[in-house]
Design a protein around this motif. Structure first.
Motif, PDB file in Angstrom:
ATOM      1  N   SER A  51       0.211  -1.013   0.208  1.00  0.00           N
ATOM      2  CA  SER A  51       0.168  -0.165  -0.161  1.00  0.00           C
ATOM      3  C   SER A  51       0.816   1.388  -0.006  1.00  0.00           C
ATOM      4  O   SER A  51       1.441   1.250   0.939  1.00  0.00           O
ATOM      5  CB  SER A  51      -1.008  -0.134   1.192  1.00  0.00           C
ATOM      6  N   TRP A  53       0.594   5.120  -1.081  1.00  0.00           N
ATOM      7  CA  TRP A  53      -0.157   6.656  -1.140  1.00  0.00           C
ATOM      8  C   TRP A  53      -0.107   7.088  -3.037  1.00  0.00           C
ATOM      9  O   TRP A  53       0.442   6.733  -3.541  1.00  0.00           O
ATOM     10  CB  TRP A  53       0.963   7.571  -0.593  1.00  0.00           C
ATOM     11  N   ALA A  54      -1.618   6.592  -2.742  1.00  0.00           N
ATOM     12  CA  ALA A  54      -1.860   7.637  -3.761  1.00  0.00           C
ATOM     13  C   ALA A  54      -2.902   8.984  -3.778  1.00  0.00           C
ATOM     14  O   ALA A  54      -4.208   9.496  -2.516  1.00  0.00           O
ATOM     15  CB  ALA A  54      -3.284   6.348  -4.116  1.00  0.00           C
ATOM     16  N   ALA A  55      -3.837   9.087  -4.475  1.00  0.00           N
ATOM     17  CA  ALA A  55      -4.593  10.588  -4.459  1.00  0.00           C
ATOM     18  C   ALA A  55      -6.185  10.131  -5.000  1.00  0.00           C
ATOM     19  O   ALA A  55      -6.333   9.165  -5.619  1.00  0.00           O
ATOM     20  CB  ALA A  55      -4.272  12.159  -5.582  1.00  0.00           C
ATOM     21  N   GLY A  56      -6.585  10.395  -3.634  1.00  0.00           N
ATOM     22  CA  GLY A  56      -7.811  10.016  -3.661  1.00  0.00           C
ATOM     23  C   GLY A  56      -8.891  11.069  -3.881  1.00  0.00           C
ATOM     24  O   GLY A  56      -8.732  12.428  -2.988  1.00  0.00           O
ATOM     25  N   ALA A  65      -4.870  12.121   0.655  1.00  0.00           N
ATOM     26  CA  ALA A  65      -3.740  11.359   0.508  1.00  0.00           C
ATOM     27  C   ALA A  65      -4.545  10.277   1.270  1.00  0.00           C
ATOM     28  O   ALA A  65      -4.633   9.758   1.758  1.00  0.00           O
ATOM     29  CB  ALA A  65      -2.720  10.839   0.729  1.00  0.00           C
ATOM     30  N   ASP A  66      -4.493   8.370   0.318  1.00  0.00           N
ATOM     31  CA  ASP A  66      -5.220   7.705   0.559  1.00  0.00           C
ATOM     32  C   ASP A  66      -4.141   6.541   0.538  1.00  0.00           C
ATOM     33  O   ASP A  66      -4.037   6.453  -0.867  1.00  0.00           O
ATOM     34  CB  ASP A  66      -6.615   7.165   0.340  1.00  0.00           C
ATOM     35  N   GLY A  68      -2.997   3.404  -1.462  1.00  0.00           N
ATOM     36  CA  GLY A  68      -3.216   2.203  -3.022  1.00  0.00           C
ATOM     37  C   GLY A  68      -2.734   1.472  -2.977  1.00  0.00           C
ATOM     38  O   GLY A  68      -1.390   1.415  -2.798  1.00  0.00           O
ATOM     39  N   VAL A  70      -0.620  -1.190  -4.719  1.00  0.00           N
ATOM     40  CA  VAL A  70       0.724  -1.297  -5.650  1.00  0.00           C
ATOM     41  C   VAL A  70       1.349  -3.597  -5.522  1.00  0.00           C
ATOM     42  O   VAL A  70       1.698  -3.654  -4.603  1.00  0.00           O
ATOM     43  CB  VAL A  70       1.751  -0.715  -5.889  1.00  0.00           C
TER      44      VAL A  70
END
Length: 159
Positions: A51, A53-56, A65-66, A68, A70
């Motif tokens: 997991s 960071w991904a933009a949500g 930041a949520d 995400g 991979v």
């Protein structure tokens, strides 16, 4: 490695390993599946999930930041099993049998010397119903030259 890595989203969905990345970082990752590398002596590879960071978007529509997921494949040598984790339910990809170029079918009363009652099929043809052998291109051409018939369903490209 802090305890946040232990409770990351998805961690409960499968067993974890401690994976060493190319830059020598060691992180917890969830094991999703495994497979053996092709070829003789191919080692095991694991599909792992981290997991990051991904933009949500939040309920208010603002970007936040949520976590995400991979996924990536890693060789077994860089994956360290953890005590207390059960790896017995990890999905294992089975190698698919290779489809031969052609099939040679022996029908009842076949004479393999003359090719009589032999039928040449494409390797994927499901119409073959007698005794069937996988064959390469050269073998299929020899069988056709010796008098084998061509399948009327798959019409293989042999003379």
């Amino acid at each position: 490695m802090d305890s946040a890595a232990d409770t990351s989203p998805g961690a409960e969905d499968g067993p974890r390993v401690l994976v060493t990345l190319p830059d020598e970082q060691r992180l917890f990752a969830v094991v999703r599946r495994r497979r053996r590398a092709p070829g003789r002596g191919g080692g095991w590879w694991y599909l792992l999930e981290l997991s990051l960071w991904a933009a949500g978007r939040g309920p208010d529509g603002k970007v936040r930041a949520d976590p995400g997921p991979v996924e990536f494949w890693a060789p077994a040598e860089v994956c360290e099993p953890l005590d207390g984790e059960d790896y017995s339910d990890v999905l294992t990809d089975r190698p698919r049998p290779r489809t031969p170029a052609f099939l040679i079918e022996e029908t009842p009363g076949a004479d393999t010397d003359t090719g009589e009652h032999l039928v040449v099929h494409r390797g994927y043809c499901a119409a073959a119903s007698g005794i069937v052998y996988p064959a390469g291109t050269e073998t299929a051409h020899r069988a056709a030259a010796a008098g084998a018939a061509r399948c009327q369903v798959c019409t293989p490209p042999v003379p």
